[in-house]
Design a protein around this motif. Structure first.
Motif, PDB file in Angstrom:
ATOM      1  N   ASP A  65       0.201 -48.383  99.109  1.00 27.86           N
ATOM      2  CA  ASP A  65       1.493 -47.878  99.562  1.00 27.86           C
ATOM      3  C   ASP A  65       2.645 -48.627  98.890  1.00 27.86           C
ATOM      4  OD1 ASP A  65       3.104 -46.255 101.531  1.00 27.86           O
ATOM      5  OD2 ASP A  65       3.710 -48.273 102.131  1.00 27.86           O
ATOM      6  N   ALA A  66       2.508 -49.941  98.743  1.00 24.89           N
ATOM      7  CA  ALA A  66       3.551 -50.715  98.072  1.00 24.89           C
ATOM      8  C   ALA A  66       3.655 -50.339  96.590  1.00 24.89           C
ATOM      9  CB  ALA A  66       3.263 -52.215  98.214  1.00 24.89           C
ATOM     10  N   PHE A  67       2.522 -50.119  95.960  1.00 26.58           N
ATOM     11  CA  PHE A  67       2.530 -49.703  94.554  1.00 26.58           C
ATOM     12  C   PHE A  67       3.208 -48.333  94.401  1.00 26.58           C
ATOM     13  CE2 PHE A  67       0.423 -47.617  90.917  1.00 26.58           C
ATOM     14  CZ  PHE A  67       0.789 -48.507  89.919  1.00 26.58           C
ATOM     15  N   ARG A  68       2.947 -47.450  95.366  1.00 28.79           N
ATOM     16  CA  ARG A  68       3.590 -46.129  95.330  1.00 28.79           C
ATOM     17  C   ARG A  68       5.107 -46.256  95.498  1.00 28.79           C
ATOM     18  NH1 ARG A  68       5.488 -42.779  98.959  1.00 28.79           N
ATOM     19  NH2 ARG A  68       4.845 -44.173 100.648  1.00 28.79           N
ATOM     20  N   GLU A  69       5.520 -47.164  96.383  1.00 30.74           N
ATOM     21  CA  GLU A  69       6.954 -47.371  96.580  1.00 30.74           C
ATOM     22  C   GLU A  69       7.621 -47.943  95.325  1.00 30.74           C
ATOM     23  OE1 GLU A  69       8.994 -46.767  99.261  1.00 30.74           O
ATOM     24  OE2 GLU A  69       7.337 -45.624 100.098  1.00 30.74           O
ATOM     25  N   VAL A  70       6.903 -48.833  94.632  1.00 36.65           N
ATOM     26  CA  VAL A  70       7.455 -49.391  93.391  1.00 36.65           C
ATOM     27  C   VAL A  70       7.665 -48.291  92.364  1.00 36.65           C
ATOM     28  CG1 VAL A  70       6.937 -50.900  91.433  1.00 36.65           C
ATOM     29  CG2 VAL A  70       6.544 -51.712  93.763  1.00 36.65           C
ATOM     30  N   ARG A  71       6.692 -47.431  92.217  1.00 37.92           N
ATOM     31  CA  ARG A  71       6.832 -46.326  91.264  1.00 37.92           C
ATOM     32  C   ARG A  71       7.921 -45.344  91.712  1.00 37.92           C
ATOM     33  NH1 ARG A  71       1.558 -43.605  88.988  1.00 37.92           N
ATOM     34  NH2 ARG A  71       3.237 -42.827  87.660  1.00 37.92           N
ATOM     35  N   LYS A  72       8.047 -45.205  93.023  1.00 36.40           N
ATOM     36  CA  LYS A  72       9.035 -44.255  93.545  1.00 36.40           C
ATOM     37  C   LYS A  72      10.458 -44.689  93.209  1.00 36.40           C
ATOM     38  CE  LYS A  72      10.692 -42.389  97.956  1.00 36.40           C
ATOM     39  NZ  LYS A  72      10.474 -42.376  99.428  1.00 36.40           N
ATOM     40  N   TYR A  73      10.737 -46.001  93.341  1.00 36.14           N
ATOM     41  CA  TYR A  73      12.100 -46.483  93.129  1.00 36.14           C
ATOM     42  C   TYR A  73      12.331 -47.012  91.717  1.00 36.14           C
ATOM     43  CZ  TYR A  73      12.667 -46.042  98.143  1.00 36.14           C
ATOM     44  OH  TYR A  73      12.736 -45.551  99.417  1.00 36.14           O
ATOM     45  N   SER A  74      11.348 -46.876  90.843  1.00 33.45           N
ATOM     46  CA  SER A  74      11.550 -47.257  89.441  1.00 33.45           C
ATOM     47  C   SER A  74      12.111 -46.061  88.664  1.00 33.45           C
ATOM     48  CB  SER A  74      10.229 -47.741  88.833  1.00 33.45           C
ATOM     49  OG  SER A  74       9.761 -48.879  89.495  1.00 33.45           O
ATOM     50  N   ASN A  84      27.479 -43.989  89.941  1.00 31.41           N
ATOM     51  CA  ASN A  84      27.272 -44.196  91.386  1.00 31.41           C
ATOM     52  C   ASN A  84      26.715 -45.605  91.608  1.00 31.41           C
ATOM     53  OD1 ASN A  84      26.861 -43.958  94.120  1.00 31.41           O
ATOM     54  ND2 ASN A  84      25.718 -42.039  93.995  1.00 31.41           N
ATOM     55  N   PRO A  85      27.543 -46.632  91.580  1.00 30.75           N
ATOM     56  CA  PRO A  85      27.044 -48.008  91.730  1.00 30.75           C
ATOM     57  C   PRO A  85      26.396 -48.272  93.089  1.00 30.75           C
ATOM     58  CG  PRO A  85      29.441 -47.943  91.840  1.00 30.75           C
ATOM     59  CD  PRO A  85      29.010 -46.577  91.405  1.00 30.75           C
ATOM     60  N   THR A  86      26.872 -47.568  94.111  1.00 31.87           N
ATOM     61  CA  THR A  86      26.262 -47.765  95.433  1.00 31.87           C
ATOM     62  C   THR A  86      24.805 -47.335  95.436  1.00 31.87           C
ATOM     63  OG1 THR A  86      28.414 -47.352  96.462  1.00 31.87           O
ATOM     64  CG2 THR A  86      26.462 -47.228  97.884  1.00 31.87           C
ATOM     65  N   ALA A  87      24.525 -46.226  94.768  1.00 30.33           N
ATOM     66  CA  ALA A  87      23.136 -45.754  94.684  1.00 30.33           C
ATOM     67  C   ALA A  87      22.287 -46.723  93.880  1.00 30.33           C
ATOM     68  CB  ALA A  87      23.105 -44.364  94.047  1.00 30.33           C
ATOM     69  N   HIS A  92      17.977 -50.617  93.767  1.00 28.86           N
ATOM     70  CA  HIS A  92      17.507 -51.953  93.401  1.00 28.86           C
ATOM     71  C   HIS A  92      16.997 -52.717  94.625  1.00 28.86           C
ATOM     72  CE1 HIS A  92      19.893 -52.236  89.354  1.00 28.86           C
ATOM     73  NE2 HIS A  92      18.843 -51.423  89.304  1.00 28.86           N
ATOM     74  N   MET A  93      17.697 -52.542  95.734  1.00 32.85           N
ATOM     75  CA  MET A  93      17.255 -53.207  96.957  1.00 32.85           C
ATOM     76  C   MET A  93      15.898 -52.665  97.406  1.00 32.85           C
ATOM     77  SD  MET A  93      19.144 -53.400 100.669  1.00 32.85           S
ATOM     78  CE  MET A  93      18.958 -51.616 100.875  1.00 32.85           C
ATOM     79  N   LYS A  94      15.744 -51.346  97.380  1.00 31.53           N
ATOM     80  CA  LYS A  94      14.466 -50.737  97.755  1.00 31.53           C
ATOM     81  C   LYS A  94      13.351 -51.157  96.800  1.00 31.53           C
ATOM     82  CE  LYS A  94      15.638 -48.096 101.300  1.00 31.53           C
ATOM     83  NZ  LYS A  94      14.990 -48.206 102.631  1.00 31.53           N
ATOM     84  N   LEU A  95      13.671 -51.224  95.497  1.00 37.10           N
ATOM     85  CA  LEU A  95      12.675 -51.621  94.504  1.00 37.10           C
ATOM     86  C   LEU A  95      12.253 -53.069  94.717  1.00 37.10           C
ATOM     87  CD1 LEU A  95      11.063 -50.989  91.944  1.00 37.10           C
ATOM     88  CD2 LEU A  95      13.061 -51.670  90.594  1.00 37.10           C
ATOM     89  N   PHE A  96      13.215 -53.926  95.011  1.00 38.92           N
ATOM     90  CA  PHE A  96      12.897 -55.330  95.261  1.00 38.92           C
ATOM     91  C   PHE A  96      11.986 -55.476  96.475  1.00 38.92           C
ATOM     92  CE2 PHE A  96      14.021 -59.047  97.830  1.00 38.92           C
ATOM     93  CZ  PHE A  96      13.528 -60.044  97.006  1.00 38.92           C
ATOM     94  N   HIS A 230      11.518 -64.741  94.565  1.00 38.47           N
ATOM     95  CA  HIS A 230      11.971 -63.849  95.641  1.00 38.47           C
ATOM     96  C   HIS A 230      13.296 -64.349  96.233  1.00 38.47           C
ATOM     97  CE1 HIS A 230      12.290 -61.875  99.457  1.00 38.47           C
ATOM     98  NE2 HIS A 230      11.951 -62.968 100.120  1.00 38.47           N
ATOM     99  N   SER A 231      13.383 -65.681  96.450  1.00 38.58           N
ATOM    100  CA  SER A 231      14.608 -66.243  97.007  1.00 38.58           C
ATOM    101  C   SER A 231      15.784 -66.064  96.042  1.00 38.58           C
ATOM    102  CB  SER A 231      14.392 -67.726  97.303  1.00 38.58           C
ATOM    103  OG  SER A 231      13.358 -67.886  98.233  1.00 38.58           O
ATOM    104  N   LYS A 232      15.518 -66.275  94.741  1.00 39.16           N
ATOM    105  CA  LYS A 232      16.589 -66.105  93.752  1.00 39.16           C
ATOM    106  C   LYS A 232      17.069 -64.659  93.689  1.00 39.16           C
ATOM    107  CE  LYS A 232      15.031 -69.931  90.832  1.00 39.16           C
ATOM    108  NZ  LYS A 232      14.482 -70.299  89.514  1.00 39.16           N
ATOM    109  N   LEU A 233      16.068 -63.708  93.701  1.00 39.27           N
ATOM    110  CA  LEU A 233      16.455 -62.292  93.644  1.00 39.27           C
ATOM    111  C   LEU A 233      17.207 -61.886  94.891  1.00 39.27           C
ATOM    112  CD1 LEU A 233      13.182 -60.774  92.149  1.00 39.27           C
ATOM    113  CD2 LEU A 233      15.401 -60.919  91.029  1.00 39.27           C
ATOM    114  N   LEU A 234      16.795 -62.412  96.046  1.00 40.23           N
ATOM    115  CA  LEU A 234      17.483 -62.093  97.295  1.00 40.23           C
ATOM    116  C   LEU A 234      18.912 -62.632  97.277  1.00 40.23           C
ATOM    117  CD1 LEU A 234      17.099 -60.760 100.040  1.00 40.23           C
ATOM    118  CD2 LEU A 234      16.342 -62.983 100.907  1.00 40.23           C
ATOM    119  N   SER A 235      19.074 -63.829  96.717  1.00 41.78           N
ATOM    120  CA  SER A 235      20.420 -64.411  96.630  1.00 41.78           C
ATOM    121  C   SER A 235      21.309 -63.591  95.720  1.00 41.78           C
ATOM    122  CB  SER A 235      20.318 -65.849  96.120  1.00 41.78           C
ATOM    123  OG  SER A 235      19.567 -66.631  97.004  1.00 41.78           O
ATOM    124  N   SER A 236      20.744 -63.174  94.570  1.00 43.30           N
ATOM    125  CA  SER A 236      21.529 -62.358  93.647  1.00 43.30           C
ATOM    126  C   SER A 236      21.868 -61.006  94.244  1.00 43.30           C
ATOM    127  CB  SER A 236      20.737 -62.182  92.349  1.00 43.30           C
ATOM    128  OG  SER A 236      19.530 -61.511  92.613  1.00 43.30           O
TER     129      SER A 236
END
Length: 242
Positions: A65-74, A84-87, A92-96, A230-236
């Motif tokens: 399911d996680a692999f499917r989600e990665v492909r979905k948001y890539s 559309n910067p908001t999108a 990016h948040m969903k992909l992360f 993960h912490s660095k990406l979350l901070s960014s």
């Protein structure tokens, strides 16, 4: 993080703790074998195989399911969202999150298999050590019995010679004691060979346990590195959202 992924992450932390606990060098395999044979562990082990298969199935499903989600948001490379910067931030948040969940499920699955393998190797090593000690004691007992028998035989021959009775030379008459001595020597040799075989199997088990411990340490280091990323990406991500 949703409830299911919080549970998987907690399970992963517990696996890391138990793997590190099994890798502690000053706890001998015999001690672990006694722990594994305790009533509490035996009661849990009654449904251990079924529980293990259920956990593996759940982790595999979550990993897929996680692999499917990665492909979905890539889709940022395929779809132009520059207007559309908001999108873009949302994707990016969903992909992360999907990638984080993929790592969590993958490492949980891997450590689950590794934990079971470590417990099996420790139990086998304890059994081999017990067999080694038993064979060693049996070989020493047979060797002492053979030596005692030979000493008594020589003493009896000396008494017969002192009494003026001719004692036949070895190989001519009185082959019975000589044959028994030969059988005892062959038995001692057989026990020594079995002892050597057990020692070789024990050494092989030691190498396997060492290799599994090194693999567990490498996995722990890799997991810590991924947590840092993960912490660095979350901070960014938080800075961008601000």
């Amino acid at each position: 993080m949703s409830l299911q992924w919080t549970a998987v992450a907690t399970f992963l932390y517990a696996e890391v703790f138990f793997v590190l606990l099994l890798c502690i060098p000053f706890i001998s395999p015999k001690r672990w074998s006694k722990i594994f044979r305790s009533r509490l562990v035996q009661a849990i082990a009654l449904y251990g195989n079924t529980t293990f298969m259920v956990i593996i199935a759940i982790l595999v499903f979550l990993l897929i399911d996680a692999f499917r989600e990665v492909r979905k948001y890539s889709v940022t490379e395929k779809v132009d969202l520059t207007n559309n910067p908001t999108a873009i931030e949302h994707i990016h948040m969903k992909l992360f999150r999907a990638q984080r969940n993929e790592y969590i499920a993958g490492f949980a699955l891997l450590l689950c298999l590794l934990l079971r393998r470590l417990a099996t190797l420790l139990s086998q090593q304890a059994s081999l050590m017990a067999s080694n000690e038993a064979f060693k004691k049996q070989a020493e007992g047979a060797s002492n019995a053979a030596k005692t028998f030979m000493d008594e035989n020589e003493l009896l021959q000396e008494k017969l010679r002192d009494a003026g009775i001719e004692v036949p030379e070895a190989g001519k008459k009185g082959a019975g004691p000589q044959e028994e001595n030969k059988k005892l020597k062959e038995e001692v040799k057989t026990l020594k060979d079995e002892l050597d075989t057990t020692k070789k199997a024990l050494n092989k088990s030691d190498h396997d346990v060492t290799a599994m411990k090194k693999q567990a340490e490498n996995l722990t280091v890799e997991y810590d590195r991924l947590l840092d990323e993960h912490s660095k990406l979350l901070s960014s991500s938080d800075k961008k959202s601000d």
